[in-house]
Design an enzyme around this catalytic site. Structure first.
Site, PDB file in Angstrom:
ATOM      1  N   LYS A  76      -7.217   2.777  -5.990  1.00  0.00           N
ATOM      2  CA  LYS A  76      -5.671   3.651  -5.606  1.00  0.00           C
ATOM      3  C   LYS A  76      -4.830   3.619  -6.705  1.00  0.00           C
ATOM      4  CE  LYS A  76      -2.248   2.937  -1.669  1.00  0.00           C
ATOM      5  NZ  LYS A  76      -1.987   2.060  -0.628  1.00  0.00           N
ATOM      6  N   SER A 151      -1.358   4.594   3.668  1.00  0.00           N
ATOM      7  CA  SER A 151      -1.003   5.199   2.508  1.00  0.00           C
ATOM      8  C   SER A 151      -2.150   5.582   1.326  1.00  0.00           C
ATOM      9  CB  SER A 151       0.132   4.731   1.662  1.00  0.00           C
ATOM     10  OG  SER A 151      -0.137   3.339   1.374  1.00  0.00           O
ATOM     11  N   SER A 175      -2.175   0.569   5.567  1.00  0.00           N
ATOM     12  CA  SER A 175      -2.485   1.369   4.656  1.00  0.00           C
ATOM     13  C   SER A 175      -3.820   1.334   4.290  1.00  0.00           C
ATOM     14  CB  SER A 175      -1.387   1.387   3.470  1.00  0.00           C
ATOM     15  OG  SER A 175      -0.307   2.262   3.939  1.00  0.00           O
TER      16      SER A 175
END
Ligand code: GLN
Length: 484
Positions: A76, A151, A175
């Site tokens: 990420k 997210s 997330s």
């Protein structure tokens, strides 16, 4: 090859059925072919990946390989990576190249994993749908018109479409678990402090925790084994020894007592989603678990409490982006104040500004007691509810999300509707508990997740429950037709 789990790829590499270089080239080719439509990656690093793959092949040849040597991963874009852009999907950090690796990145690198690139996300991890990214929304591989969840939406889409074998994520209020549920993956958010936050760009420091998005619980165990453990660079890192997660999965099933928080099955939960979750409880019953209803009396206050505490911490954490030291700087300002205001005004997107404004407000003199302090008290009550439940049961089980993936654009104009997606996941963050999402069925062709929550440091128990569930079911093996 791309249908294989990380565990299976690891076995193939170990048995020399495939080389790390072949694997990296294969996945890089898939990224090139499929990512333009998905927008899962912010940065792809082919040259470095091939170099790392060659180094992995040398380790496999000389007998110094670990189970992760040669495994193609994505991080990420919230994890700092030395020499590679780390943007947090914000214009503010669009030009930021970190001089060092996050601990998570360094540990996986040391284990020999191959980094393919950095994944798209909600800006500064603020969002539930991956629509707040400076680089545009990520598309759900099951239906390109729908969100992948946020997210960590880029990581979820990348693994779902087999653009990498597994990916890292972070979970401040859901997330990892939420995108896992909406894309049919296994996602784990460990206990707060189990995995180092060093080099992980801060959103809400008392809630942030790194974890993984994988095809299976066994895959998650292999990654967590390397990622978890004390780090002197993170003052909230837990000193407790790390169990051998992959070995623990193989131990015999113990009769678990599973608690079902009845107030999770409220009006907001889609009926078919609820049915899939209830059906998965029957799988656990067949395995010999006892199912018991429990109540979490204050859980309905988790969303309002979180949306005070998280913005408060974010407003403080994001004050470092001033246009002076690093990150975006607005051109042509006449004085320092204007430089600050214009750099922050132009560098941050709307959701980030909303959080900074809310957070600053709830921390202001006169409002602090009414909002921030009150939210901290509620947080304590929520943690106590969980602690009470865990005196009676070993794990909690319920839905991860209220609905399957929703259409892109449906909730962007209504922040409250967006925040309500986190209703089942936020409690575990407020209480610092480990939690997972495991694929448990489909609603109208879209995956949904079963959430498992455990007491502090019960990662082994969670992973093992998920692993046994996955031995009985095949939801986690299904791939979207376009990527199968
Ligand atoms: N959706 C939540 C938020 O926007 C949680 C995000 C996260 O876990 N990073 O704050």
């Amino acid at each position: 090859m791309h249908k294989d789990t990380l565990t299976e790829l690891s076995a193939s590499l170990g048995a020399r059925r495939i080389s790390a270089r072949e694997l990296a080239e294969y996945y890089l080719e898939r990224i090139e072919r499929f990512d333009p439509a998905l927008n899962a990656f912010v940065t792809v690093t082919p040259e470095q990946a091939l170099k790392e793959a060659d180094a992995a092949d040398r380790r496999i040849a000389d007998g110094t390989a670990t189970p992760l040597t040669g495994i193609p991963l994505a991080h990420k874009d919230i994890f700092c990576t030395a020499g590679i852009k780390t943007s947090c999907s914000s214009r503010m950090l669009d030009n930021f190249i970190s001089p060092y690796d996050a601990t998570v990145v360094a540990r996986l690198k040391d284990a020999g994993a191959v980094l393919l690139g950095k994944t798209n996300m909600d800006e500064f991890a603020m969002g539930s749908s991956n629509e707040t990214s400076y680089y545009g929304p990520v598309r759900n591989p099951w239906d390109h018109e729908r969100v992948p969840g946020g997210s960590s939406g880029g990581s979820a889409a990348a693994v779902t479409a087999s653009l990498c074998s597994a990916a890292t994520g972070t979970d401040t209020g859901g997330s990892i678990r939420q995108p896992a549920a909406l894309t049919g993956l296994t996602g784990i958010k460990p206990t707060y402090g189990r995995v180092s936050r060093y080099g992980m760009i801060a959103f809400a420091s008392s809630l942030d925790q790194a974890g993984t998005l994988t095809r299976s619980a066994a895959d998650a165990a292999l990654l967590l084994q390397v990622m978890a453990g004390f780090d002197a660079n993170d003052s909230t890192s837990l000193p407790d020894p790390v169990p051998n997660y992959p070995d623990e999965l193989q131990t015999p099933w113990e009769k678990l007592r599973i608690g079902v928080p009845e107030n999770f099955f409220d009006d907001g939960l889609d009926a078919d989603n609820a049915a899939a979750v209830r059906a998965s409880l029957e799988v656990f019953e067949k395995l010999g678990a006892t199912i018991k209803n429990v109540r979490l009396d204050h859980i309905h206050l988790s969303v309002p409490a979180y949306y005070v505490v998280a913005p408060a911490e974010a407003s403080s954490n994001l004050s470092r982006y001033d246009g002076v030291r690093y990150g975006y700087r607005a051109e042509g300002s006449d004085d320092l104040l204007e430089l600050y205001m214009r750099s922050r005004g132009e560098g941050f997107g709307a959701e980030v500004k909303r959080r900074i404004l809310t957070g600053t407000y709830v921390l202001s003199t006169g409002y602090y007691d009414a909002y921030y302090l009150q939210a901290q008290k509620v947080r304590q009550l929520i943690a106590e509810d969980f602690a009470r439940a865990f005196t009676e049961v070993d794990l909690l089980a319920g839905p991860t999300t209220p609905t399957p993936a929703f259409p892109i654009g449906q909730k962007v104009g209504d922040p409250i509707q967006m925040y309500l997606n986190d209703i089942y996941t936020i409690g575990a963050n407020l209480a610092g508990l480990p939690a997972m999402s495991v694929p448990c069925g489909f609603v109208d062709g879209l995956p949904v997740g079963l959430q498992l929550i455990g007491p502090h440091l019960a990662e082994s128990r969670l992973l093992k429950a998920a692993h046994y569930f996955q031995l009985e079911t095949d939801w986690h093996r299904r791939l979207p037709a376009a990527y199968a």
